[in-house]
Structure formats: C-alpha cells, structure tokens
Enzyme design. Structure first.
Site: not given
Ligand code: GRF
Length: 201
Positions: A110, A139, A148
C-alpha cells in the site's frame, strides 16, 4: 525476464496507478500490471486503465452491504482468475478483513500519505500541519491486519512550509508518491520473485 503479475486496486483518481503503468512500460521493470480493480464503478482511474488496454473491472461494494468478506470473496475470485501474484493498493478506500489479508500476506502493498508510523488513517496532511511538523511525506508498506501498520518498504520526505494548507501539502506529497511507489512496487516484486520456488523437474 520473469515479471510478477500484479493487480492495482483503486477507488478514484488513480494517479499512483498511472505512475506504475508508466514505469511498467519499460522491459526491465519486474512487475507486469494485468488487472485494475475498483470498488467504485465511476472511478476515473478505471477509464485510464482501460484506455491503456488493461483489464479494468469494477466490483461495487455497495450491494454487499455490511458483508465485507462477501465483497472480498468476489474480488479474490477475479484476482485468482487473472493469475495475480501481488496486489498493489493505490488509493483503495476499503478496510480489508483479516480473511482477505491472510490470503495475500507477503503479496500485498500500500501507499500511505504520511511518514509511518506517524498518522495512520485519514486526514494525514492536516494532522501533520496541526502538530507543527516541519517534515511530511509518504510511505510504501506491506499490508498486514492492522491498518497502515505493516513493515515500511520505502519512504520519501518533503518540507512542510509555513503557509501550507492540507491541499498544498498533499500536492507536494503526491508528487513524491508518484516517484516512490513505482520504485517500491519494483522492490516488492523483486523480493517475491526471489522467493519463488523453481518448478521441480
Ligand atoms: C494517495 O494520496 C495515496 O497515498 C492514498 O490515496 C491517494 C490516492 O490517490 N492512499 P490516487 O488515486 O493514486 O491519485
């Protein structure tokens, strides 16, 4: 050269997807985008992908209501039908269930618009401005059950300027995302390819 078959999952604009498609035009890029999937049928990125000659498929999450796993099972079927080997989330705005994540552990990445572990979740740019941060960024990370939270593959940094709004900061960060994510996809693809077992004879 062996290239890893990837699917890019989007929900809207798809500018990161476009950056990856551009990078993948080069013969020595280790990932081959074979499918773009969106949970929103009117996502602009679907049109871009289909104009680029890619399989671009919408699976609307709405008819599935609260049954997230049923929606994901429908996605999983399409992904396996296309022999996808890695999933690239690029602005895909659905939280994934532990079941789906477990199907793709070590094979799903991701891009997140903050310097993780700072600011998981939404409104990252406003939160960085409100905290008085002098630096922001993005990131690329492996996807795990926690939103995340997976290991970071690569990050890029930008300054936060005194007169920044969430909008101006997000534009500066997005420019970096477009550089970073194609590189991170390549790194992740190379890692997966290096672990692939050779066919036994
Ligand atoms: C990007 O800011 C990305 O970091 C976040 O969602 C946004 C997607 O933008 N996850 P786009 O659809 O790639 O243009």
């Amino acid at each position: 050269m062996t290239r890893l078959r990837i699917a890019i999952l989007i929900s809207g604009r798809g500018s990161n997807m476009e950056a990856i498609l551009d990078a993948a035009r080069s013969d020595d890029y280790p990932a081959n985008p074979v499918l773009v999937l969106s949970n929103r049928p009117n996502a602009k990125g679907l049109e871009t992908a289909s104009n680029a000659g890619l399989a671009a498929i919408a699976i609307d999450h709405k008819p599935y209501g609260k049954d997230r796993e049923a929606f994901e099972r429908a996605m999983h079927t399409v992904l396996t039908d296309h022999d996808v080997e890695m999933i690239v989330l690029a602005g895909f705005m659905r939280i994934l269930t532990p079941w789906f994540v477990s199907q793709w552990t070590g094979r799903m990445i991701n891009i997140h618009p903050s310097l993780l572990p700072k600011y998981p979740g939404l409104n990252t740019h406003q939160r960085a401005i409100d905290a008085g941060d002098r630096e922001a960024g993005c990131s690329a990370h492996w996807v795990t059950e926690g939103v995340d939270e997976g290991a970071v593959i690569a990050q890029a940094r930008v300054p936060v300027l005194a007169d920044d709004t969430a909008e101006t900061l997000s534009e500066r960060v997005l420019g970096e995302e477009h550089q970073l994510y194609p590189r991170a996809v390549a790194l992740a693809a190379r890692e997966i390819l290096s672990k692939k077992k050779p066919l036994s004879v």
